[in-house]
Design a protein around this motif. Structure first.
Motif, PDB file in Angstrom:
ATOM      1  N   ILE A 192       6.608  16.343   6.657  1.00 29.45           N
ATOM      2  CA  ILE A 192       5.703  15.412   7.100  1.00 29.45           C
ATOM      3  C   ILE A 192       4.385  15.865   6.372  1.00 29.45           C
ATOM      4  O   ILE A 192       4.159  17.051   6.167  1.00 29.45           O
ATOM      5  N   GLY A 193       3.518  14.812   5.907  1.00 28.88           N
ATOM      6  CA  GLY A 193       2.216  15.217   5.407  1.00 28.88           C
ATOM      7  C   GLY A 193       1.375  14.050   5.401  1.00 28.88           C
ATOM      8  O   GLY A 193       1.672  12.766   5.565  1.00 28.88           O
ATOM      9  N   THR A 194       0.142  14.535   4.885  1.00 26.32           N
ATOM     10  CA  THR A 194      -0.700  13.372   4.368  1.00 26.32           C
ATOM     11  C   THR A 194      -0.987  13.091   3.058  1.00 26.32           C
ATOM     12  O   THR A 194      -1.254  13.996   2.308  1.00 26.32           O
ATOM     13  N   GLY A 217      -4.616   9.055   2.466  1.00 23.89           N
ATOM     14  CA  GLY A 217      -4.832   9.245   3.951  1.00 23.89           C
ATOM     15  C   GLY A 217      -3.473   8.500   4.963  1.00 23.89           C
ATOM     16  O   GLY A 217      -3.504   8.823   6.168  1.00 23.89           O
ATOM     17  N   ASN A 218      -2.550   7.927   4.347  1.00 23.06           N
ATOM     18  CA  ASN A 218      -1.268   7.822   4.956  1.00 23.06           C
ATOM     19  C   ASN A 218      -0.581   9.021   5.238  1.00 23.06           C
ATOM     20  O   ASN A 218      -0.532  10.098   4.602  1.00 23.06           O
ATOM     21  N   THR A 219      -0.167   9.070   6.658  1.00 23.25           N
ATOM     22  CA  THR A 219       0.907  10.063   7.127  1.00 23.25           C
ATOM     23  C   THR A 219       2.201   9.625   6.894  1.00 23.25           C
ATOM     24  O   THR A 219       2.582   8.572   7.325  1.00 23.25           O
ATOM     25  N   ALA A 243       7.161   8.412  -5.271  1.00 26.46           N
ATOM     26  CA  ALA A 243       7.363   7.553  -4.203  1.00 26.46           C
ATOM     27  C   ALA A 243       8.429   7.159  -3.662  1.00 26.46           C
ATOM     28  O   ALA A 243       8.582   6.876  -2.347  1.00 26.46           O
ATOM     29  N   SER A 244       9.455   6.988  -4.266  1.00 28.76           N
ATOM     30  CA  SER A 244      10.956   6.753  -3.813  1.00 28.76           C
ATOM     31  C   SER A 244      11.371   7.740  -2.828  1.00 28.76           C
ATOM     32  O   SER A 244      12.424   7.552  -2.105  1.00 28.76           O
ATOM     33  N   ASP A 245      10.900   8.916  -2.955  1.00 29.82           N
ATOM     34  CA  ASP A 245      11.231   9.929  -1.831  1.00 29.82           C
ATOM     35  C   ASP A 245      10.542  10.040  -0.871  1.00 29.82           C
ATOM     36  O   ASP A 245      10.736  10.649   0.264  1.00 29.82           O
ATOM     37  N   ALA A 248       9.051   6.885   4.989  1.00 29.81           N
ATOM     38  CA  ALA A 248       8.399   6.093   5.927  1.00 29.81           C
ATOM     39  C   ALA A 248       6.867   6.508   6.225  1.00 29.81           C
ATOM     40  O   ALA A 248       6.544   7.660   5.779  1.00 29.81           O
ATOM     41  N   ILE A 249       5.850   5.461   6.434  1.00 32.08           N
ATOM     42  CA  ILE A 249       4.733   5.774   6.935  1.00 32.08           C
ATOM     43  C   ILE A 249       4.518   6.037   8.506  1.00 32.08           C
ATOM     44  O   ILE A 249       5.313   5.102   9.198  1.00 32.08           O
TER      45      ILE A 249
END
Length: 251
Positions: A192-194, A217-219, A243-245, A248-249
């Motif tokens: 998980i990250g920002t 800014g999305n987590t 981005a395909s990896d 979920a947001i």
């Protein structure tokens, strides 16, 4: 003696039972031993592990969507000034673009290389083919293997290319649910990250850029073993991935 040893070895191999051995000769080469070829034996070309050294060639022109990058030297010291042995020096993942190909065709469109000569880039760890000429190590790789451009020493300033995303990794849990302190070795790698920065997006079938649905800014939750890991100067962990990896947001 070398010829007799080679003949005896071939006779012992089933695959060579029908072949008649003949003397092994080398022409226009210096003194040669079987099993040991010295650099002076064939002076026009030297082959190393993953590196081709061609002294008579002084330039390399990449073709198509390939890029030639002069590899940045590996760090020889830690930040505290301790000298690192060659085995402990991290493999560099960055360098300067010194030549680019003419681009590629996508559909009916001609797409130029996404970086220019002189750009400082970061690339995937195991991408490309390493070549050495003019006394320097270079890498020939595809444009799509370049993660992004980085004009400073701070990984947080990385500008992703294509469909890449730069994420600041969330800190690992220091304790278990029962309150036990975890060592570095037992801390589970977070996924998980920002989001810090995103690329312009991938190309569609007509060669047009398609914007990413992820924004800074999305987590996000991402695949655990995807991407390339980096350590920031402030000790923070970062990861650059496609981005395909991102699965979920989170909100």
């Amino acid at each position: 003696m070398a010829t007799s040893q080679l003949t005896a070895s071939l006779r012992n191999l089933p695959a060579f039972e029908r072949f008649q051995p003949s003397p092994l000769r080398f022409r226009s080469a210096g003194h040669v031993r079987i099993g040991t070829l010295t650099q002076t034996s064939f002076p026009s070309l030297v082959v190393k592990a993953a590196t081709v050294v061609a002294p008579k060639h002084t330039s390399v022109k990449p073709l198509g969507d390939r890029v030639l990058v002069k590899i940045k030297d590996a760090e020889e010291k830690t930040e505290g000034g301790i000298l690192l042995p060659a085995t402990a020096q991290s493999k560099p993942q960055g360098g300067e673009v010194v030549a680019v190909g003419e681009g590629k065709s996508v559909g009916k469109s001609k797409v130029d290389i996404s970086v220019k000569t002189g750009a400082q880039v970061v690339y995937s760890k195991y991408a490309g083919t390493e070549v050495e000429f003019n006394g320097s190590k270079h890498l020939i790789l595809k444009d799509d293997d370049i993660i992004g451009t980085l004009e400073t020493d701070e990984v947080k300033d990385l500008k992703p290319l294509n469909d890449r995303v730069l994420i600041k990794v969330a800190e690992a849990e220091e304790k278990t649910a029962g309150g036990l302190l975890l060592t570095e070795a037992t801390k589970e790698k977070p996924s998980i990250g920002t989001v810090i920065a995103v690329g312009p997006g991938p190309l569609d079938v007509e060669g047009n850029r398609k914007s990413l649905s992820i924004t800074p800014g999305n987590t996000v939750l991402y695949s655990k073993y995807a991407g390339n890991d980096f350590k920031g100067k402030d000790g923070s962990d970062y990861i650059a991935l496609r981005a395909s990896d991102v699965m979920a947001i989170l909100s």
